[in-house]
Motif scaffolding. Sequence first.
Motif, PDB file in Angstrom:
ATOM      1  N   LYS A  99      -3.954   6.542   8.356  1.00 48.73           N
ATOM      2  CA  LYS A  99      -4.565   7.512   7.443  1.00 48.73           C
ATOM      3  C   LYS A  99      -5.960   7.853   7.977  1.00 48.73           C
ATOM      4  O   LYS A  99      -6.623   7.000   8.590  1.00 48.73           O
ATOM      5  N   TYR A 100      -6.382   9.067   7.718  1.00 49.36           N
ATOM      6  CA  TYR A 100      -7.674   9.531   8.226  1.00 49.36           C
ATOM      7  C   TYR A 100      -8.529  10.019   7.064  1.00 49.36           C
ATOM      8  O   TYR A 100      -8.112  10.897   6.316  1.00 49.36           O
ATOM      9  N   ALA A 107      -4.543  11.310  -2.928  1.00 43.28           N
ATOM     10  CA  ALA A 107      -4.004  12.244  -1.924  1.00 43.28           C
ATOM     11  C   ALA A 107      -3.439  11.488  -0.723  1.00 43.28           C
ATOM     12  O   ALA A 107      -2.499  11.942  -0.072  1.00 43.28           O
ATOM     13  N   LEU A 108      -4.007  10.324  -0.437  1.00 45.22           N
ATOM     14  CA  LEU A 108      -3.554   9.565   0.734  1.00 45.22           C
ATOM     15  C   LEU A 108      -2.276   8.773   0.472  1.00 45.22           C
ATOM     16  O   LEU A 108      -1.691   8.220   1.391  1.00 45.22           O
ATOM     17  N   GLU A 109      -1.848   8.761  -0.794  1.00 44.67           N
ATOM     18  CA  GLU A 109      -0.551   8.115  -1.066  1.00 44.67           C
ATOM     19  C   GLU A 109       0.569   8.932  -0.427  1.00 44.67           C
ATOM     20  O   GLU A 109       1.570   8.382   0.009  1.00 44.67           O
ATOM     21  N   THR A 110       0.389  10.246  -0.383  1.00 44.17           N
ATOM     22  CA  THR A 110       1.440  11.097   0.194  1.00 44.17           C
ATOM     23  C   THR A 110       1.017  11.743   1.520  1.00 44.17           C
ATOM     24  O   THR A 110       1.833  11.917   2.406  1.00 44.17           O
ATOM     25  N   LEU A 125      -4.463   0.882   1.869  1.00 39.86           N
ATOM     26  CA  LEU A 125      -3.653   1.946   2.479  1.00 39.86           C
ATOM     27  C   LEU A 125      -3.123   1.582   3.863  1.00 39.86           C
ATOM     28  O   LEU A 125      -2.489   2.393   4.518  1.00 39.86           O
ATOM     29  N   GLY A 126      -3.408   0.394   4.324  1.00 39.85           N
ATOM     30  CA  GLY A 126      -2.959   0.025   5.668  1.00 39.85           C
ATOM     31  C   GLY A 126      -3.964   0.467   6.701  1.00 39.85           C
ATOM     32  O   GLY A 126      -5.170   0.381   6.480  1.00 39.85           O
ATOM     33  N   ASN A 167      -9.639  -1.788   8.168  1.00 44.93           N
ATOM     34  CA  ASN A 167      -9.312  -3.155   7.737  1.00 44.93           C
ATOM     35  C   ASN A 167      -9.562  -4.191   8.822  1.00 44.93           C
ATOM     36  O   ASN A 167      -9.847  -5.336   8.522  1.00 44.93           O
ATOM     37  N   ASP A 168      -9.427  -3.767  10.078  1.00 45.35           N
ATOM     38  CA  ASP A 168      -9.517  -4.749  11.157  1.00 45.35           C
ATOM     39  C   ASP A 168     -10.769  -4.635  12.007  1.00 45.35           C
ATOM     40  O   ASP A 168     -11.000  -5.482  12.859  1.00 45.35           O
ATOM     41  N   ALA A 169     -11.536  -3.544  11.800  1.00 46.32           N
ATOM     42  CA  ALA A 169     -12.658  -3.307  12.707  1.00 46.32           C
ATOM     43  C   ALA A 169     -13.582  -4.522  12.753  1.00 46.32           C
ATOM     44  O   ALA A 169     -14.122  -4.934  11.732  1.00 46.32           O
ATOM     45  N   PRO A 170     -13.756  -5.106  13.928  1.00 46.72           N
ATOM     46  CA  PRO A 170     -14.638  -6.270  14.019  1.00 46.72           C
ATOM     47  C   PRO A 170     -16.102  -5.838  14.019  1.00 46.72           C
ATOM     48  O   PRO A 170     -16.411  -4.697  14.346  1.00 46.72           O
TER      49      PRO A 170
END
Length: 425
Positions: A19-20, A301-304, A349-350, A383-386
Amino acid sequence: MIGDSWIQTLPFERKMNCKYIILVGDGMGDYPLEELGGKTPLEVARTPYMDELALRGRMGMARTVPESMEPGSDVANMSLLGYDPAVYHTGRAPLEAASMGVQLDPRDVAFRCNLVTLEKDEAGIVRMLDYSAGHITTGEARELVDSLQQAVAGSPLKLYPGVSYRHLLVWPGGREDLTTTPPHDISGEPAAPHQEVYRSESVLLDFTERAEGILADHPVNRRRVSEGKRPANAVWLWGQGRAPSIPTLKEKAGLTGAMISAVDLLKGLGVYAGLDPIAVPGATGYLDTNYAGKVSAALKALETGDYVYVHIEAPDEASHEGSLSKKIEAIEAFDARVVGPIAGGAKALGRVNLLIVTDHLTPIHKRTHVGDPVPFLLVEDLNDAPSRRAAGEAFCERVARQAGWELPSGVELFEHFVGLTSRKA
Ligand SMILES: [Zn+2]
């Protein structure tokens, strides 16, 4: 150079299910100010959420306004959406027309029609006191525009009401090659030199003169004056152009999603980009906007969809007013009420790429836009950005410039953001 070394390691391939989210603080960027000890408003504003993201993201500078073009929000935001304004930009008003649901035919030239406040000074010179007529309410403006329909009666012109001071005039078969002036560029300056242009076209001159006659003694204005507010005593035409032809983001980059903004210009850009222009109740384009409504609309909006563009107008409005305290307040609200909740909410949102940027600088001392490169903060995979940097390296113009990553256009920034560019050697 640091910039080049991380360009080489960026995972540029488009990731599945990514997602962006792009968060735009309009006119948030500025120059270092003496009264802030050589810092910028973005640098001194309390922005804990952006500062935390700055530790995990990559900063740089991007030139959103091509050097030959006017640094308008239309040009700069078109560029952030991934479209080269030198190719696609035809004017601001046609974009706003799209947002207002006004279909332009190929012969139509659309003009932005502001309700403004002009004031005669002691020397008798009429000056641009306020490009927004005191941020007149949409309800009051609607009454005025209803009355202004008399000023277009019997002419080919068509007048459409918009939000607050922002309205639209369509001139079928009209001229687009007129030199008009954005009223926010001439705050406090004499109006007459910029009104000369109307004299070259009697249909426009008639309209503006009849409009001033109608507004002069309008009950809405009498009420505003009695309440100590600025009257909308003139109309101001600018930003004209014909409908542009723009491929959608789906055609260009396989993206669908939404545009969230109070401002018709941005919603219109969204319409042309094939994004859903979401109307958030209570979105005002000012400090009192419905931030929570915008955040929940963005996350929904990001759900779809896979792309959402969230635009916050208040820092730009504060800059045009020349109010440093309001500009800092607007930046702090952007951070606390947009960046924080969206970065938090997007965790569910992943994989999410987040881009925080200002479309152009609106230096408080200039009270208008400039075309200098803008600072941006790109966080890949929220979520993962170190953490890649020491605390204290907050998001601001200075640190973004020091990062050494310079992009020559907004289009390149968009391509990095959505992973469209190929790996650089
Ligand atoms: Zn702008």
